[in-house]
Scaffold this motif. Structure first.
Motif, PDB file in Angstrom:
ATOM      1  N   ILE A  56      14.534   8.971   9.264  1.00 54.38           N
ATOM      2  CA  ILE A  56      13.220   9.535   9.570  1.00 54.38           C
ATOM      3  C   ILE A  56      12.127   8.499   9.385  1.00 54.38           C
ATOM      4  O   ILE A  56      11.290   8.282  10.260  1.00 54.38           O
ATOM      5  N   VAL A  57      12.161   7.803   8.267  1.00 53.76           N
ATOM      6  CA  VAL A  57      11.092   6.857   7.969  1.00 53.76           C
ATOM      7  C   VAL A  57      11.130   5.678   8.937  1.00 53.76           C
ATOM      8  O   VAL A  57      10.126   5.308   9.545  1.00 53.76           O
TER       9      VAL A  57
ATOM     10  N   PRO B 277      17.989   6.847  14.737  1.00 54.11           N
ATOM     11  CA  PRO B 277      19.016   5.925  14.216  1.00 54.11           C
ATOM     12  C   PRO B 277      18.572   5.171  12.972  1.00 54.11           C
ATOM     13  O   PRO B 277      19.408   4.721  12.206  1.00 54.11           O
TER      14      PRO B 277
ATOM     15  N   ILE C  76       5.322   4.615  15.448  1.00 51.71           N
ATOM     16  CA  ILE C  76       3.922   4.310  15.167  1.00 51.71           C
ATOM     17  C   ILE C  76       3.597   2.882  15.596  1.00 51.71           C
ATOM     18  O   ILE C  76       2.549   2.600  16.172  1.00 51.71           O
ATOM     19  N   GLU C  77       4.576   2.033  15.369  1.00 54.35           N
ATOM     20  CA  GLU C  77       4.403   0.642  15.785  1.00 54.35           C
ATOM     21  C   GLU C  77       4.169   0.564  17.283  1.00 54.35           C
ATOM     22  O   GLU C  77       3.296  -0.148  17.762  1.00 54.35           O
TER      23      GLU C  77
ATOM     24  N   PRO D 158       8.458  -4.530  11.076  1.00 56.02           N
ATOM     25  CA  PRO D 158       8.641  -5.033   9.719  1.00 56.02           C
ATOM     26  C   PRO D 158      10.107  -5.267   9.373  1.00 56.02           C
ATOM     27  O   PRO D 158      11.001  -4.633   9.940  1.00 56.02           O
TER      28      PRO D 158
ATOM     29  N   ALA E 166       8.408   4.855  11.785  1.00 53.69           N
ATOM     30  CA  ALA E 166       7.696   3.581  11.705  1.00 53.69           C
ATOM     31  C   ALA E 166       7.714   2.874  13.052  1.00 53.69           C
ATOM     32  O   ALA E 166       6.708   2.325  13.497  1.00 53.69           O
TER      33      ALA E 166
ATOM     34  N   THR F 171       0.862   4.513  -2.522  1.00 58.17           N
ATOM     35  CA  THR F 171       0.694   5.908  -2.111  1.00 58.17           C
ATOM     36  C   THR F 171       1.823   6.754  -2.668  1.00 58.17           C
ATOM     37  O   THR F 171       1.612   7.836  -3.207  1.00 58.17           O
TER      38      THR F 171
ATOM     39  N   TYR G 219      11.970  -4.475   6.992  1.00 59.21           N
ATOM     40  CA  TYR G 219      12.850  -3.473   6.388  1.00 59.21           C
ATOM     41  C   TYR G 219      13.417  -2.507   7.400  1.00 59.21           C
ATOM     42  O   TYR G 219      14.335  -1.761   7.076  1.00 59.21           O
TER      43      TYR G 219
ATOM     44  N   LYS H   3       0.778   1.693  18.168  1.00 57.21           N
ATOM     45  CA  LYS H   3      -0.164   0.648  17.781  1.00 57.21           C
ATOM     46  C   LYS H   3      -0.164  -0.476  18.808  1.00 57.21           C
ATOM     47  O   LYS H   3      -1.202  -0.968  19.213  1.00 57.21           O
TER      48      LYS H   3
ATOM     49  N   GLY I 277       0.800  -1.219   0.000  1.00 54.86           N
ATOM     50  CA  GLY I 277       0.000   0.000   0.000  1.00 54.86           C
ATOM     51  C   GLY I 277       0.830   1.264   0.000  1.00 54.86           C
ATOM     52  O   GLY I 277       0.559   2.203  -0.737  1.00 54.86           O
ATOM     53  N   GLY I 278       1.861   1.302   0.835  1.00 53.08           N
ATOM     54  CA  GLY I 278       2.676   2.502   0.939  1.00 53.08           C
ATOM     55  C   GLY I 278       3.317   2.844  -0.389  1.00 53.08           C
ATOM     56  O   GLY I 278       3.396   4.002  -0.786  1.00 53.08           O
TER      57      GLY I 278
END
Lengths: 546, 389, 428
Positions: B360-361, B357, B368-369, B383, B365, B24, B385, B372, B20-21
């Motif tokens: 940013i991504v 570290p 957010i994890e 994940p 992530a 987007t 990656y 969640k 999905g990402g």
């Protein structure tokens, strides 16, 4: 420079004491030309002043050569001035009577050009050939060797006859031979002079003989003896060339070692921070730069507060640069790098950032322009090993310094408790910690040591390169090449790597030019790494794999 | 540059296969490709939503940097090969394009020589060196954009990977490679214009390079190339091949002992990455109007690695984001804070490593994890990656 | 999982949008100020030389404002940092012209940076003042070259050394950094020397890379080349950074000026400030300006500079004078034209006269180059350069060298009937 100044001051002192020197009318008249604007008049005046044979003529000519002869604007009188607070301390050049403090704006410097400089040196040579100072006599003999005026034949002969100093005798012999070759009365004299000259392997003699050869060849109808002389000069030249070729190789090796030791100095700190600790330390170059700026600051402080120690400022700068760069290193380690152990690639990112910040910081504090770090007297000039082979003192000093730094590091690593702890931590952190070693402290000290050594390299580099915010950038890539080529984590590898890269580069350079030589060395490194993927001296064992 | 239309078939399935990402991301690219030209052409200049042509070229430049960052991320993030010399492939692609553009100048150079570029006339050369032949034809030049970086990467990788040069040794010899190339291209005798490089281009495929239309066209091409590069990269990383690459990254010896020919996997992805970098270079040159040897400088290559690290290594759009962000920052701060921008840039790098570290991504992530997890309990895993080492 | 990736994707897009917004936010020009762009590197390798010129422009803008501004408006300098990065030069030039709407730009140092921004200035029809000595072979409608062309520096310097007064030099080493300025200058000099009957074996040409720091081999080669019995001189076109190690090596190997003089075209007071010049006394430099020249205008300029920069030790140099002349000419031309409109100011520029800091008057010619005097000076032990020779009058800058066959036939004249930077026949 200094010697001339000293002798000049000494001469001044004597003159003041005696005050008995009669002012020669000739000298006043002869020196009038120096007031003129054109160089032709001045040149003539220099010859005229020297020709008076007056004792003051030496003083005037030396002042002229040293840029200390001025014209007093108010009455067009020649004065000799020495820089002092608020202007110049002046004396009348002709009479030697003291005038006193003259403001800068009241006098105008008598300008000379290169041609006059050569002439004055030659003339002074004639005038100082019998000086009491052997160094001055030596200078005089060499000046005569270059200018070879005919009227110097007799004075040179008598000077040589009375010369006792063993260092001056060869210079005078050489000068006399050169005079004989040019102005000798008989062909036999010339041949004899040639014999003496062609035993000297010296580029200056080569220059003289080639000059002589081309003027002989230009002769319209050479006589028999002249033809013979041509052949003899040619033979002499070949003889010199052979010797020079051999000396060239030695010179090349020296230059290679010298370049190698510069590389070694630049890389050796990195061999600690990168080689031993595994930090891809992109700020290494900036540690070198900080060392160079420390040298600058120390020298400026000396200049302002202790001018007498200026010559030794460089020595004082070595430990200070070690401390300043070392503290910077410790600061960087404690604030950033300690969070990054085990993530070597991220140290690349952080230290690159630090390097940008440090560069800009230095630019903000010291300004973007180059800073002057002067060479002390004892590091200037060359050491004439033999004619044709002259090694510069500062290069020799750098080689010795690099060797000393390497030795110091090896001793620290192998012989001290700190070295032992350092090796323990890098080999197995957990086990070292469980043995009671304060790993954090050891890390900080190790990084500090590497940075400090880089700072010491900066002191040496300030002698041969720009002291500017970009200094570090110029060496960082070469440093990495050296460390990797030699094998990460091995000081001897760094040594061998640096020296072999330096010497290879210098042997290629005469054939390929500087750019291509560097490219070839880089390609050689790439190929070499294919052959030995862990560098020249690879560490063995399992630790390497991680 | 019309890859999308001719090869649409297989790509449709590629796009639908994306997570999905990725969709987007492609969507945003598509929107940018449409909106930027529209707002440049249709929205009146006084409006807030007008994108000036100046900005179009700038965005195009960022996009080509983004593609370069993507190519570095492909080998570094997914295969653990840290290349500190990727700028070399970028620059070679750029030079191939530059040579084409140079030949298009024809007799409009200052000396009016129809065959030779000005700098050759100037060096007293009488004929075009052999390696310049064919560069007046666009297809040939474009082939070279792909071939030259590809072949260099192949040769370099062939030797290096078979000799099992790894880790920092590999990084340093890639650096040596780009450094040697930089010195070589600086030489005027090489026939690439020396330090001045290639500049003063007039037109591309008959279109005036200074016209707004051409600029927009190049911008759209850059968007398409980035999308294309993204698709290829994500296709590689999602495939079985990608799994092997990640295995190599995490434990090279173990992968080798499992029976995989590690060097061929590495070689393949290295060549693909070099080609992407070359394409990025080819897009960069017409948009900035100059290519010169400083693109080969090791510092430039290190910076690319830093873009990737800032954005997030091992996340393809992280690389894109990093490249955009750092370059935008550079553009902005060199104008706004000319005396202090290096502090900002340096500070950003240090800050990123210490506090973000995973880039940013990656870091966002993880955050957010965590949020969640707090909501749903610690069921899901981080994940693949964002895991490394 | 899907959510995370979406977030990341959206962030990328957001960055793009932010980028676009940058251009929009700053795009506003006020009518009551005249903007002057300053395009000099403040970081990177060229910061060493260029930062000084940025300060010089700021000083002159400051001065102008103190004296009531220009056309009744305040003058504002817009400073950007192209960071010694050539593509960034083009980008920043465009930003200055399109976004900041500057009326004129003072900037660039290296040839490659000028080449990089040239298409931008031509496309947007703006005006650049380029203040550094350069290789010539160029004349753009949108650039005014206030530094020396080769015929205003290199040729007179060599002529001087060939003369009796200069030492009657017979053998030449042309040493330079491998880029376009030394290549061009050496090419012109080689042609010139050969036209004067110098043989091939009496010319040695050597090129080194940028920032070359190990000069041992080259300096000892020079020493050997100079030992062939003929008077030898070195003509150095070595670029800024590499000069310090070069001169340090010269000094250490004992090459003194009375044996082998070195004449440099890129070494000025600023470069010498980073050196102990005692071993270098007598080596030469050729420029259009030396700080040591005694002249009222110069004294005034130095005083202002010291006051502005707050440091009495700072030196002035030739590119600063070139910036000064360019700036004054632009101000006069704007006043004469009554507007800052580029086309009007350009027309007003031709024939504009400004007093040199070294005495005499500089005139802007229709080929966009200045007529200036040429000075040759010797390095002193205090880091200054003292004039030993100067041309009688002014020398007109030549865009196209007469010693290069391809360019000898070209004419540069931006007024009727030629109206071109390099053509064989008049356009009209």
């Amino acid at each position: 420079m200094r010697i001339i100044l000293k002798s000049f001051l000494a001469a001044l002192a004597i003159l003041f004491m005696t005050q008995a020197v009669a002012v020669s009318a000739d000298l006043t008249e002869a020196s009038q030309g120096l007031l003129a604007k054109g160089y032709k008049d001045k040149t003539a005046a220099v010859e005229a002043v020297a020709a008076t044979g007056d004792a003051r003529s030496v003083i005037i000519l030396e002042a002229l050569l040293g840029g200390k002869l001025f014209i007093q604007k108010s009455d067009n009188v020649l004065v000799i001035g020495v820089k002092a607070e608020g202007g110049y301390k002046t004396v009348n050049a002709i009479t030697g009577t003291e005038i006193g403090l003259t403001p800068k704006s009241d006098v105008k410097k008598v300008r000379i050009n290169n041609k006059m400089r050569g002439l004055i040196k030659g003339q002074l040579g004639g005038l100082t050939l019998l000086s009491d100072d052997p160094a001055l006599r030596m200078k005089a003999a060499n000046a005569v060797f270059i200018s070879r005026p005919k009227e110097m034949m007799a004075p040179m002969q008598s000077a040589l006859a009375s010369e006792t100093d063993p260092t001056v005798v060869p210079a005078m012999t050489r000068a006399l031979a050169a005079l004989e070759l040019r102005h000798g009365a008989t062909m036999a004299d010339k041949q004899a002079a040639l014999e003496i000259l062609s035993d000297l392997h010296d580029p200056q003699v080569k220059s003289l003989l080639s000059g002589e050869l081309s003027s002989l060849r230009a002769l319209q109808n050479p006589t028999g003896p002249e033809k013979e002389l041509i052949i003899a000069v040619q033979a002499g030249l070949t003889k010199i060339d052979e010797k020079l070729d051999f000396l060239n190789i030695i010179e090349n090796i020296f230059q290679g070692i010298s370049l190698g030791s510069v590389l070694l100095l630049a890389a050796i700190g990195l061999a600690i921070t990168f080689g031993v600790m595994g930090v891809i330390n992109m700020a290494h170059g900036e540690m070198v730069m900080i060392g160079a700026y420390t040298t600058y600051v120390v020298q400026e402080l000396c200049r302002n507060f202790a001018p007498g120690f200026l010559d030794y400022a460089l020595i004082a700068a070595v430990p200070l640069a070690f401390i300043v760069s070392g503290l910077c290193g410790v600061g960087i380690e404690r604030s950033v790098i300690r969070y990054l152990y085990g993530r070597p690639l991220e140290t690349l990112l952080a230290t690159w950032g630090i390097s940008l910040i440090l560069q800009q910081f230095v630019r903000t504090i010291f300004g973007p322009t180059n800073k002057e770090v002067s060479s002390p007297e004892w590091l200037s000039g060359t050491w004439e090993v033999t004619g044709g082979l002259a090694l510069t003192y500062n290069r020799i000093a750098i080689i010795l310094f690099a060797a000393a730094v390497l030795l110091m590091l090896v001793l620290i690593l192998k012989k001290t408790a700190f070295g032992l702890q350092m090796r323990a931590v890098t080999q197995n952190r957990q086990m070292a910690a469980s043995m009671g070693i304060r790993t954090g402290w050891v890390d900080a000290m190790t990084f500090g040591l590497g940075s400090g050594v880089a700072g010491m390299a900066g002191v040496a580099l300030s002698q041969i390169d720009n002291v500017s915010p970009n200094l570090g950038q110029a060496y960082i890539i070469d440093s990495f090449m050296v460390v990797v080529f030699g094998g990460v984590g091995n000081l001897w590898g760094t040594l061998v790597g640096a020296l072999s890269l330096g010497i290879t580069n210098k042997f290629l350079e005469p054939y390929t030019g500087a750019v291509l030589a560097k490219i070839l060395v880089l390609v050689a490194i790439i190929l070499f790494i294919q052959k030995r993927p862990r560098g020249l001296f690879a560490l063995k064992g399992r630790a390497v794999e991680s | 540059m019309d890859f999308s239309s001719t090869k649409k078939g297989p790509f449709v399935s590629l796009v639908t296969g994306l997570p999905g990402g990725g969709k987007t991301f492609l969507g945003i690219l598509l929107v940018a490709a449409l909106l930027v030209p529209l707002s440049n052409l249709l929205v009146p200049e006084s409006s807030f939503f007008h994108v000036p042509t100046y900005m179009v070229s700038l965005l195009g430049k960022y996009l080509s940097f983004a593609l370069l960052a993507l190519s570095v991320d492909l080998i570094w993030g997914y295969c653990g090969i840290l290349s500190l010399g990727h700028g070399a492939f970028f620059a070679l692609g750029g030079y191939a394009m530059g040579m084409y553009l140079m030949r298009q100048i024809g007799d409009r150079g200052v000396y009016g020589n129809p065959d030779l570029p000005d700098f050759m006339v100037f060096l007293n050369w009488t004929e075009l060196p052999w390696y310049w032949t064919g560069f007046d034809m666009f297809p040939v030049a474009m082939t070279m954009v792909i071939l030259v970086p590809g072949i260099l990467a192949f040769i370099f990788g062939w030797f290096a990977f078979r000799a099992r040069v790894t880790g920092v040794y590999l990084s340093i010899i890639t650096q040596a490679m780009t450094y040697a190339l930089m010195l070589a291209f600086f030489r005027n005798d090489m026939g690439f214009g020396g330090n001045n490089g290639l500049t003063d281009f007039k037109e591309i495929l008959g279109f005036d390079l200074q016209s707004d239309g051409t600029r927009l066209g190049l911008f759209v091409c850059s968007v398409i190339a980035l999308a294309f590069g993204y698709l290829i990269s994500s296709f590689i990383t999602q495939s079985k091949l990608g799994r092997v690459l990640i295995a190599i990254r995490d434990a090279e010896s173990r992968t080798r002992f499992s029976g995989y020919r590690v060097e061929y996997y590495k070689l393949f992805v290295f060549v693909v990455s070099a080609v992407l970098a070359g394409i990025a270079g080819a897009l960069y040159v017409p948009q900035v109007g100059i290519i010169n040897p400083s693109e080969f400088s090791p510092a430039q290559s290190i910076e690319v690695v830093i873009w990737v690290a800032v954005g997030g290594r091992g996340t393809l759009w992280g690389a894109v984001l990093g490249a955009m962000l750092v370059n935008w920052g550079k553009s902005y701060f060199t104008g706004a804070l000319p005396e202090a921008w290096l502090y900002m840039l340096g500070g950003l790098f240090v800050f990123t490593t210490l506090f973000l570290p995973k880039g940013i991504v990656g870091t966002s992530a993880i955050w957010i994890e965590k949020i969640k997890n707090r909501q749903t309990g610690p069921a899901s895993t981080i994940p693949a990656y964002v895991k490394e080492e | 999982m899907l959510g995370l990736r979406k977030v990341a994707g959206i962030m990328t897009g957001a960055a793009m949008l932010a980028t676009s917004a940058l251009g929009l936010g700053t795009a506003q020009a006020a009518d009551d100020v005249i903007k002057v762009g300053v395009l000099h590197s403040l970081s990177g390798t060229m910061a060493i030389s260029e930062t000084t010129l940025k300060d010089a422009v700021l000083m002159m803008v400051d001065d102008l404002n103190k004296n009531g501004g220009l056309l009744g408006k305040k003058v504002e300098a817009v400073v950007v940092d192209p960071a010694s990065n050539w593509p960034l030069f083009a980008e920043k030039a465009r930003e200055l012209i399109e976004v900041d709407k500057v009326d004129v730009v003072f900037g660039c140092w290296t040839s490659v940076s000028r080449k990089s921004v040239l298409p931008v200035f031509e496309e947007l029809n703006s005006m650049l003042f380029y203040p550094v000595q350069y290789e010539g072979e160029e004349s753009s409608r949108n650039v005014f070259y206030t530094g020396a062309a080769p015929n205003q520096q290199a040729i007179p310097a060599v002529e001087y050394l060939m003369s009796e007064e200069g030492g009657d030099v017979k053998r030449w080493v042309l040493a330079g950094t491998d880029y376009v300025y030394p290549r061009t200058t050496n090419k012109i000099l080689e042609a010139f020397l050969k036209s004067k009957g110098v043989a091939d074996e009496d010319i040695m040409i050597s090129y080194t890379p940028f920032g070359h720091s190990d000069w041992q081999t080259i300096v000892s080669d020079i020493k050997k080349f100079g030992s062939e019995g003929k008077k030898t001189a070195v003509v150095s076109t070595i670029n800024g950074d590499a000069n310090v190690p070069f001169y340090k090596e010269l000094g250490n190997q004992g090459i003194v000026a009375s044996d082998i003089p070195v004449i440099a075209f890129s070494v000025g007071e600023e470069e010498l400030a980073g050196l102990d010049t005692a071993p270098l006394v007598g080596h030469l430099a050729a420029w259009n300006y030396f700080m040591s020249v005694e002249d009222e205008e110069n004294a005034e300029f130095i005083k202002k500079w010291h006051a502005f920069i707050g440091d009495d030790e700072r030196v002035t140099n030739d590119p600063m004078e070139a910036t000064y002349i360019g700036f004054q000419m632009w101000v006069q031309a704007v006043k004469q034209a009554g507007t800052t409109d580029v086309d009007a100011v350009r027309q007003a520029m031709y024939g504009q006269e400004v007093k040199n800091l070294t005495g005499g008057t500089a005139v802007m010619n229709t080929n966009h180059h200045l007529s200036k005097p040429v000075l040759i000076g010797e390095i002193q032990d205090d880091g200054q350069i003292e004039t030993v020779w100067r041309t009688d009058g002014v020398v007109k800058g030549d865009a196209w060298s007469d010693f290069i066959p391809e360019s000898a036939k070209l004419t540069s004249d931006w007024t009727y009937p030629f109206v071109c930077g390099g053509c064989e026949k008049a356009m009209f």
